[in-house]
Design a protein around this motif. Structure first.
Motif, mmCIF file in Angstrom:
data_model
loop_
_atom_site.group_PDB
_atom_site.id
_atom_site.type_symbol
_atom_site.label_atom_id
_atom_site.label_comp_id
_atom_site.label_asym_id
_atom_site.label_seq_id
_atom_site.Cartn_x
_atom_site.Cartn_y
_atom_site.Cartn_z
ATOM 1 N N SER A 192 0.817 -1.217 0.000
ATOM 2 C CA SER A 192 0.000 0.000 0.000
ATOM 3 C C SER A 192 0.851 1.268 0.000
ATOM 4 N N SER A 193 2.054 1.175 0.518
ATOM 5 C CA SER A 193 2.988 2.306 0.406
ATOM 6 C C SER A 193 4.001 1.960 -0.675
ATOM 7 N N ASP A 194 5.005 2.753 -0.834
ATOM 8 C CA ASP A 194 6.025 2.489 -1.850
ATOM 9 C C ASP A 194 7.165 1.625 -1.331
ATOM 10 N N PHE A 195 7.052 1.124 -0.108
ATOM 11 C CA PHE A 195 8.172 0.411 0.512
ATOM 12 C C PHE A 195 7.729 -0.898 1.142
ATOM 13 N N LEU A 196 8.661 -1.858 1.145
ATOM 14 C CA LEU A 196 8.431 -3.153 1.772
ATOM 15 C C LEU A 196 9.671 -3.485 2.601
ATOM 16 N N LEU A 197 9.465 -3.782 3.870
ATOM 17 C CA LEU A 197 10.575 -4.095 4.760
ATOM 18 C C LEU A 197 10.872 -5.589 4.736
ATOM 19 N N ILE A 198 12.138 -5.926 4.476
ATOM 20 C CA ILE A 198 12.627 -7.298 4.550
ATOM 21 C C ILE A 198 13.614 -7.337 5.705
ATOM 22 N N ARG A 199 13.413 -8.286 6.616
ATOM 23 C CA ARG A 199 14.309 -8.430 7.769
ATOM 24 C C ARG A 199 14.872 -9.840 7.798
ATOM 25 N N VAL A 200 16.167 -9.946 8.071
ATOM 26 C CA VAL A 200 16.819 -11.239 8.244
ATOM 27 C C VAL A 200 17.445 -11.208 9.636
ATOM 28 N N VAL A 201 16.926 -12.052 10.525
ATOM 29 C CA VAL A 201 17.307 -12.023 11.935
ATOM 30 C C VAL A 201 18.228 -13.205 12.239
ATOM 31 N N ASN A 202 19.399 -12.900 12.782
ATOM 32 C CA ASN A 202 20.378 -13.919 13.144
ATOM 33 C C ASN A 202 19.902 -14.689 14.377
ATOM 34 N N ARG A 203 19.962 -16.023 14.318
ATOM 35 C CA ARG A 203 19.602 -16.877 15.453
ATOM 36 C C ARG A 203 20.782 -17.715 15.935
ATOM 37 N N ASN A 204 21.976 -17.465 15.379
ATOM 38 C CA ASN A 204 23.198 -18.110 15.852
ATOM 39 C C ASN A 204 24.105 -17.000 16.382
ATOM 40 N N PRO A 205 24.229 -16.842 17.696
ATOM 41 C CA PRO A 205 24.984 -15.712 18.246
ATOM 42 C C PRO A 205 26.462 -15.713 17.863
ATOM 43 N N ARG A 206 26.980 -16.806 17.329
ATOM 44 C CA ARG A 206 28.387 -16.869 16.895
ATOM 45 C C ARG A 206 28.542 -16.465 15.428
ATOM 46 N N SER A 207 27.450 -16.269 14.703
ATOM 47 C CA SER A 207 27.492 -16.032 13.267
ATOM 48 C C SER A 207 26.869 -14.671 12.940
#
Length: 104
Positions: free
Chosen positions: A72-87
């Motif tokens: 509906s707006s001109d933007f789309l948020l893509i998030r990539v969340v780390n689940r390995n605290p060593r990486s």
């Protein structure tokens, strides 16, 4: 050679998209170096979990049909969340394609 965006905690990409349009979002993620025991991450489109990815040393394509209300707006948020605290969290390719159109 692979080109990758990375962040130790959370990678965020604000993608400009055609407002109100329904298309396919294609994402490619790869962990060729199996960094720090292998990456483990969650990929979100807007607030919706698209996939949990681990063991993707050979690469992994993800696809999501995206339309209203996300466009509906001109933007789309893509998030990539780390689940390995060593990486870290990584994303290599982002594509916006019309339905029925093949990979770029």
């Amino acid at each position: 050679m692979f080109h990758t965006r990375a962040h130790e905690k959370e990678l965020q990409i604000l993608l400009t998209v055609p407002a109100g349009k329904s298309d396919i979002l294609r994402l490619y993620t790869i962990d060729p170096d199996h960094f720090m025991g292998g990456r483990h991450q969650e990929i979100y489109v807007g607030e919706t979990l698209l996939a949990e990815a681990k063991d993707f040393d050979d690469g992994r394509w993800l696809e999501a049909s995206v339309g209203l209300p996300l466009t509906s707006s001109d933007f789309l948020l893509i998030r990539v969340v780390n689940r390995n605290p060593r990486s870290n969290a990584v994303l290599s390719i982002v594509e916006w394609v019309e339905p029925g159109q093949g990979p770029q």
